[in-house]
Scaffold this motif. Structure first.
Motif, mmCIF file in Angstrom:
data_model
loop_
_atom_site.group_PDB
_atom_site.id
_atom_site.type_symbol
_atom_site.label_atom_id
_atom_site.label_comp_id
_atom_site.label_asym_id
_atom_site.label_seq_id
_atom_site.Cartn_x
_atom_site.Cartn_y
_atom_site.Cartn_z
ATOM 1 N N THR A 48 -20.792 14.559 14.609
ATOM 2 C CA THR A 48 -20.730 13.790 13.356
ATOM 3 C C THR A 48 -19.274 13.681 12.923
ATOM 4 O OG1 THR A 48 -20.992 15.749 11.966
ATOM 5 C CG2 THR A 48 -22.988 14.561 12.560
ATOM 6 N N ARG A 49 -18.946 12.573 12.305
ATOM 7 C CA ARG A 49 -17.607 12.338 11.777
ATOM 8 C C ARG A 49 -17.763 11.692 10.399
ATOM 9 N NH1 ARG A 49 -17.041 13.820 16.242
ATOM 10 N NH2 ARG A 49 -15.826 13.499 18.049
ATOM 11 N N ARG A 50 -16.933 12.120 9.476
ATOM 12 C CA ARG A 50 -16.985 11.554 8.136
ATOM 13 C C ARG A 50 -15.559 11.460 7.600
ATOM 14 N NH1 ARG A 50 -20.527 14.476 3.705
ATOM 15 N NH2 ARG A 50 -22.101 13.729 5.123
ATOM 16 N N LYS A 51 -15.288 10.336 6.942
ATOM 17 C CA LYS A 51 -13.978 10.151 6.331
ATOM 18 C C LYS A 51 -14.189 9.424 5.016
ATOM 19 C CE LYS A 51 -9.343 8.554 7.301
ATOM 20 N NZ LYS A 51 -8.440 7.959 8.280
ATOM 21 N N ASN A 52 -13.700 10.007 3.930
ATOM 22 C CA ASN A 52 -13.816 9.420 2.602
ATOM 23 C C ASN A 52 -12.421 9.337 1.988
ATOM 24 O OD1 ASN A 52 -16.657 9.340 2.605
ATOM 25 N ND2 ASN A 52 -16.720 11.517 2.134
ATOM 26 N N ASN A 53 -12.114 8.212 1.392
ATOM 27 C CA ASN A 53 -10.844 8.021 0.697
ATOM 28 C C ASN A 53 -11.117 7.480 -0.692
ATOM 29 O OD1 ASN A 53 -9.022 8.709 2.800
ATOM 30 N ND2 ASN A 53 -9.453 6.759 3.776
ATOM 31 N N LEU A 54 -10.347 7.950 -1.660
ATOM 32 C CA LEU A 54 -10.434 7.449 -3.021
ATOM 33 C C LEU A 54 -8.988 7.324 -3.523
ATOM 34 C CD1 LEU A 54 -12.062 6.759 -5.570
ATOM 35 C CD2 LEU A 54 -11.958 9.185 -6.156
ATOM 36 N N ASN A 55 -8.602 6.133 -3.890
ATOM 37 C CA ASN A 55 -7.246 5.877 -4.379
ATOM 38 C C ASN A 55 -7.323 5.275 -5.775
ATOM 39 O OD1 ASN A 55 -5.730 6.660 -2.068
ATOM 40 N ND2 ASN A 55 -6.447 4.795 -1.057
ATOM 41 N N ALA A 56 -6.365 5.635 -6.599
ATOM 42 C CA ALA A 56 -6.273 5.062 -7.944
ATOM 43 C C ALA A 56 -4.803 4.756 -8.228
ATOM 44 C CB ALA A 56 -6.823 6.040 -8.971
ATOM 45 N N GLU A 57 -4.599 3.676 -8.903
ATOM 46 C CA GLU A 57 -3.224 3.259 -9.231
ATOM 47 C C GLU A 57 -3.201 2.793 -10.683
ATOM 48 O OE1 GLU A 57 -0.518 -0.405 -7.871
ATOM 49 O OE2 GLU A 57 -1.344 0.814 -6.242
ATOM 50 N N LEU A 58 -2.188 3.226 -11.414
ATOM 51 C CA LEU A 58 -2.025 2.839 -12.811
ATOM 52 C C LEU A 58 -0.705 2.064 -12.916
ATOM 53 C CD1 LEU A 58 -2.937 3.024 -15.768
ATOM 54 C CD2 LEU A 58 -1.651 5.162 -15.915
ATOM 55 N N THR A 59 -0.798 0.842 -13.402
ATOM 56 C CA THR A 59 0.409 0.004 -13.547
ATOM 57 C C THR A 59 0.555 -0.440 -14.992
ATOM 58 O OG1 THR A 59 -0.817 -1.988 -12.991
ATOM 59 C CG2 THR A 59 0.252 -0.850 -11.181
ATOM 60 N N HIS A 60 1.817 -0.643 -15.347
ATOM 61 C CA HIS A 60 2.136 -1.174 -16.677
ATOM 62 C C HIS A 60 3.098 -2.340 -16.451
ATOM 63 C CE1 HIS A 60 2.749 -1.309 -20.921
ATOM 64 N NE2 HIS A 60 4.065 -1.192 -20.781
ATOM 65 N N GLY A 61 2.552 -3.509 -16.603
ATOM 66 C CA GLY A 61 3.338 -4.702 -16.291
ATOM 67 C C GLY A 61 3.528 -4.789 -14.783
ATOM 68 N N VAL A 62 4.781 -4.916 -14.358
ATOM 69 C CA VAL A 62 5.058 -4.983 -12.927
ATOM 70 C C VAL A 62 5.452 -3.624 -12.383
ATOM 71 C CG1 VAL A 62 5.705 -7.394 -12.871
ATOM 72 C CG2 VAL A 62 7.427 -5.681 -13.416
ATOM 73 N N ARG A 63 5.594 -2.709 -13.252
ATOM 74 C CA ARG A 63 6.045 -1.386 -12.855
ATOM 75 C C ARG A 63 4.855 -0.441 -12.629
ATOM 76 N NH1 ARG A 63 8.724 2.115 -17.154
ATOM 77 N NH2 ARG A 63 7.900 3.958 -16.269
ATOM 78 N N ARG A 64 4.876 0.276 -11.503
ATOM 79 C CA ARG A 64 3.820 1.249 -11.204
ATOM 80 C C ARG A 64 4.124 2.529 -11.950
ATOM 81 N NH1 ARG A 64 2.416 2.818 -5.109
ATOM 82 N NH2 ARG A 64 3.732 1.030 -4.902
ATOM 83 N N VAL A 65 3.150 2.988 -12.739
ATOM 84 C CA VAL A 65 3.349 4.186 -13.543
ATOM 85 C C VAL A 65 2.904 5.425 -12.770
ATOM 86 C CG1 VAL A 65 2.702 5.338 -15.685
ATOM 87 C CG2 VAL A 65 3.042 2.883 -15.659
ATOM 88 N N ALA A 66 1.717 5.362 -12.186
ATOM 89 C CA ALA A 66 1.196 6.529 -11.468
ATOM 90 C C ALA A 66 0.309 6.065 -10.320
ATOM 91 C CB ALA A 66 0.406 7.416 -12.412
ATOM 92 N N GLU A 67 0.298 6.901 -9.325
ATOM 93 C CA GLU A 67 -0.581 6.638 -8.176
ATOM 94 C C GLU A 67 -1.154 7.977 -7.731
ATOM 95 O OE1 GLU A 67 -0.198 5.234 -3.583
ATOM 96 O OE2 GLU A 67 1.191 4.371 -4.988
ATOM 97 N N THR A 68 -2.433 7.999 -7.441
ATOM 98 C CA THR A 68 -3.072 9.234 -6.957
ATOM 99 C C THR A 68 -4.058 8.882 -5.844
ATOM 100 O OG1 THR A 68 -4.284 11.220 -7.609
ATOM 101 C CG2 THR A 68 -4.938 9.178 -8.644
ATOM 102 N N GLY A 69 -4.370 9.816 -5.042
ATOM 103 C CA GLY A 69 -5.318 9.585 -3.950
ATOM 104 C C GLY A 69 -5.989 10.881 -3.538
ATOM 105 N N ILE A 70 -7.185 10.748 -3.105
ATOM 106 C CA ILE A 70 -7.952 11.893 -2.597
ATOM 107 C C ILE A 70 -8.537 11.456 -1.259
ATOM 108 C CG2 ILE A 70 -9.921 13.381 -2.949
ATOM 109 C CD1 ILE A 70 -9.615 12.956 -5.943
#
Length: 175
Positions: A48-70
């Protein structure tokens, strides 16, 4: 005063001189030659093989404020194979325990052997058709119906073949 003729003839134990020596009454002995071979093989493969990805990105205007990933990944490869072969060759004398309504003989017996301080016990039960009994009062185990043949050993060698209690516990827990 008993008569002489009554003491010479007992219907329960009488057997004519021209009769064969085959077992036919309750209590008669019958020799069974046990020739049993069995083998089994089984195998299993699992993957068995399993791969899960979860990404989130927070932007304010054109500027990226925060990025996270699991990310979570898991793999499992397992397999197993079992193989077993058994062979029993023994000659055992059993007793007729019952005559069934169709004429078959219900037989049972046990033999106990001690070899090198190891006790070996062979137990046999089954149903025999009278026509399957040879002229020498012998029947093959392959001709027994409803056969139950048990071969057990007790002693140091048999105990050494058993897994330790702690290994059984670890297997039960899954380790």
């Amino acid at each position: 005063m008993p008569t002489i003729g009554a003491s010479l003839y007992d219907e329960a134990t009488y057997r004519p001189l021209t009769s064969d020596n085959k077992a036919f009454r309750v209590g008669d002995a019958l020799t069974v030659q046990v020739f049993e071979n069995s083998s089994a093989t089984s195998s299993a493969e699992t993957g068995t093989r399993r791969k899960n990805n979860l990404n989130a990105e927070l932007t304010h205007g054109v500027r990226r404020v925060a990025e996270t990933g699991i990310a979570a990944t898991g793999e499992f490869d397992g397999g197993g194979r079992t193989q077993r072969a058994n062979r029993v060759l023994i000659t055992l004398t059993v007793s007729v325990k019952q005559i069934l309504p169709n004429g078959d003989l219900r037989v049972a017996g046990e033999q106990l052997l001690v070899v090198n301080e190891e006790q070996q016990r062979v137990t046999l039960e089954g149903r025999v058709r009278p026509q399957d009994v040879s002229d020498g009062n012998v029947v093959l185990s392959t001709r027994l119906a409803d056969a139950r043949i048990t071969y057990l050993g007790e002693g140091d060698v048999s105990e050494r073949q058993q897994r330790a209690w702690w290994r059984k516990l670890l297997d039960w827990v899954g380790m």
